[in-house]
Motif scaffolding. Structure first.
Motif, PDB file in Angstrom:
ATOM      1  N   GLU A 132      59.902  98.822  47.388  1.00 51.70           N
ATOM      2  CA  GLU A 132      60.166  98.259  48.709  1.00 51.70           C
ATOM      3  C   GLU A 132      60.884  96.918  48.596  1.00 51.70           C
ATOM      4  OE1 GLU A 132      56.433  98.089  50.690  1.00 51.70           O
ATOM      5  OE2 GLU A 132      56.508 100.169  51.366  1.00 51.70           O
ATOM      6  N   LEU A 135      64.463  97.625  48.014  1.00 54.44           N
ATOM      7  CA  LEU A 135      65.082  98.187  49.209  1.00 54.44           C
ATOM      8  C   LEU A 135      65.329  97.126  50.279  1.00 54.44           C
ATOM      9  CD1 LEU A 135      63.297 101.599  49.895  1.00 54.44           C
ATOM     10  CD2 LEU A 135      65.755 101.231  49.744  1.00 54.44           C
ATOM     11  N   TYR A 136      64.298  96.345  50.569  1.00 56.70           N
ATOM     12  CA  TYR A 136      64.362  95.462  51.725  1.00 56.70           C
ATOM     13  C   TYR A 136      64.930  94.086  51.411  1.00 56.70           C
ATOM     14  CZ  TYR A 136      61.469  99.056  53.833  1.00 56.70           C
ATOM     15  OH  TYR A 136      60.999 100.255  54.299  1.00 56.70           O
ATOM     16  N   GLU A 167      70.606 102.844  59.663  1.00 59.31           N
ATOM     17  CA  GLU A 167      70.235 103.021  58.256  1.00 59.31           C
ATOM     18  C   GLU A 167      70.883 104.261  57.638  1.00 59.31           C
ATOM     19  OE1 GLU A 167      66.974 100.635  60.228  1.00 59.31           O
ATOM     20  OE2 GLU A 167      68.175 102.401  60.725  1.00 59.31           O
ATOM     21  N   ALA A 250      66.590 104.022  54.701  1.00 62.35           N
ATOM     22  CA  ALA A 250      65.208 103.581  54.475  1.00 62.35           C
ATOM     23  C   ALA A 250      64.727 102.915  55.752  1.00 62.35           C
ATOM     24  CB  ALA A 250      65.144 102.598  53.309  1.00 62.35           C
ATOM     25  N   TYR A 251      63.632 103.423  56.298  1.00 60.96           N
ATOM     26  CA  TYR A 251      63.195 102.992  57.626  1.00 60.96           C
ATOM     27  C   TYR A 251      61.836 102.310  57.555  1.00 60.96           C
ATOM     28  CZ  TYR A 251      66.579 106.636  58.436  1.00 60.96           C
ATOM     29  OH  TYR A 251      67.701 107.409  58.377  1.00 60.96           O
ATOM     30  N   ARG A 255      56.967  96.257  57.331  1.00 58.56           N
ATOM     31  CA  ARG A 255      56.589  96.596  55.970  1.00 58.56           C
ATOM     32  C   ARG A 255      55.081  96.800  55.856  1.00 58.56           C
ATOM     33  NH1 ARG A 255      59.480  92.849  51.665  1.00 58.56           N
ATOM     34  NH2 ARG A 255      58.631  94.458  50.324  1.00 58.56           N
ATOM     35  N   THR A 265      60.102 107.345  54.356  1.00 51.78           N
ATOM     36  CA  THR A 265      60.616 106.557  53.238  1.00 51.78           C
ATOM     37  C   THR A 265      59.602 106.497  52.107  1.00 51.78           C
ATOM     38  OG1 THR A 265      61.902 105.212  54.783  1.00 51.78           O
ATOM     39  CG2 THR A 265      61.583 104.335  52.570  1.00 51.78           C
ATOM     40  N   ARG A 280      69.098 100.316  53.190  1.00 50.10           N
ATOM     41  CA  ARG A 280      68.414  99.679  54.283  1.00 50.10           C
ATOM     42  C   ARG A 280      69.404  98.770  55.035  1.00 50.10           C
ATOM     43  NH1 ARG A 280      64.711  99.518  58.269  1.00 50.10           N
ATOM     44  NH2 ARG A 280      64.027  97.414  58.680  1.00 50.10           N
TER      45      ARG A 280
END
Length: 280
Positions: A132, A135-136, A167, A250-251, A255, A265, A280
């Motif tokens: 994560e 990704l974020y 996304e 990626a949704y 978080r 995701t 993302r």
């Protein structure tokens, strides 16, 4: 458009070879420079002794284990890169933040593509939080190598999970080098909504037309879930069509919510049967 800088984030000795082989296969195809990164996280373990002090010998042993793992990861990465005569570099970052360390994130932000291993709760590899973070926080497309035993292979078919969101649009165009190289690309829409521009039956037609102008050979498949989860449908469709890559956005509304309640995701981080490219 192609990938010229690829970052491989390597977590444990057990998955280094597989992640590196996938990154090397992509680097060979694209003529890319490969950067191998390992985040060594110091291990702190408090063992209660008679005077309530941690056992220093146990702490030292754990730290030595982490250092030995780092050496093994570096050895495997370097040997594979030198075997293939690929331009590469090695970067090591040490700190408690793991994949979220500023060095890892900064290195990822300067890459065209980030490659990492899939999350597996039974394996001493990346955690879901690690993935994560990439990704974020990196802002770059993340190519997750599946835990399935197959090694890197030429990707002839690509499955694009499309729902018309920001996304999914980002992921689709981030994956354009894969789409251009593939023999077949399928735009796969699960329970497509009605929009101002398209009916549900025509979902994906606009993005398919845009990709066709790039020279991508593309088909569109809107389907109804009929109560089945999207991750199950994606994995099944990839298996049915022989897709070697799934592309998806990626949704996450939050978080914290994603970690507590899961979602598509998170499920794909854990259960994908083929590599998946997420943006993302």
């Amino acid at each position: 458009m192609t990938y010229k800088t690829i970052v491989a984030v390597l977590s444990a000795a057990e998955d280094t070879a597989k992640v590196t082989e996938h990154a090397l296969a992509l680097a060979r195809t694209c003529g890319a420079h490969l950067i191998g990164i390992h985040a060594e996280v110091p291990v702190f373990m408090t063992l209660v002794a008679p005077m309530e002090y941690p056992d220093p010998s146990a702490v030292i042993a754990l730290q030595e284990r982490a250092r030995l793992q780092t050496k093994e990861v570096e050895k495997v990465f370097r040997s594979l890169c030198e075997r293939d005569d690929i331009p590469y570099e090695w970067r090591l970052f040490t700190g408690t933040a793991g994949y979220a360390s500023i060095g890892v994130i900064e290195s990822a932000r300067s890459a065209d593509l980030v490659v990492a291993g899939q999350f597996d709760p039974d394996f001493d590899g990346p955690t879901r939080a690690d993935i994560e973070d990439l990704l974020y926080e990196s802002g770059r497309p993340l190519y997750l190598v599946s835990n399935a035993p197959a090694g890197p292979a030429e990707i002839e078919r690509v499955l694009v999970a499309w729902n018309g969101s920001r996304e999914s649009a980002r992921a689709t165009f981030d994956a354009l080098p894969f789409l251009l190289a593939a023999r077949e690309v399928e735009i796969y829409s699960v329970d497509p909504p009605e929009t101002a521009l398209q009916s549900a039956d025509m979902s994906g037609a606009d993005i398919a037309a845009s990709l066709s102008r790039h020279g991508v050979k593309v088909t569109v498949s809107p389907v109804a879930s009929r109560g089945q989860s999207i991750e199950v449908l994606l994995n099944r469709r990839a298996s049915e069509t022989g897709a070697g890559l799934i592309v998806m956005g990626a949704y996450s509304h939050s978080r914290l919510r994603q970690r507590l309640f899961g979602g598509v995701t998170s499920a794909m981080m854990r259960d994908t049967r083929v590599p998946v490219l997420m943006s993302r």
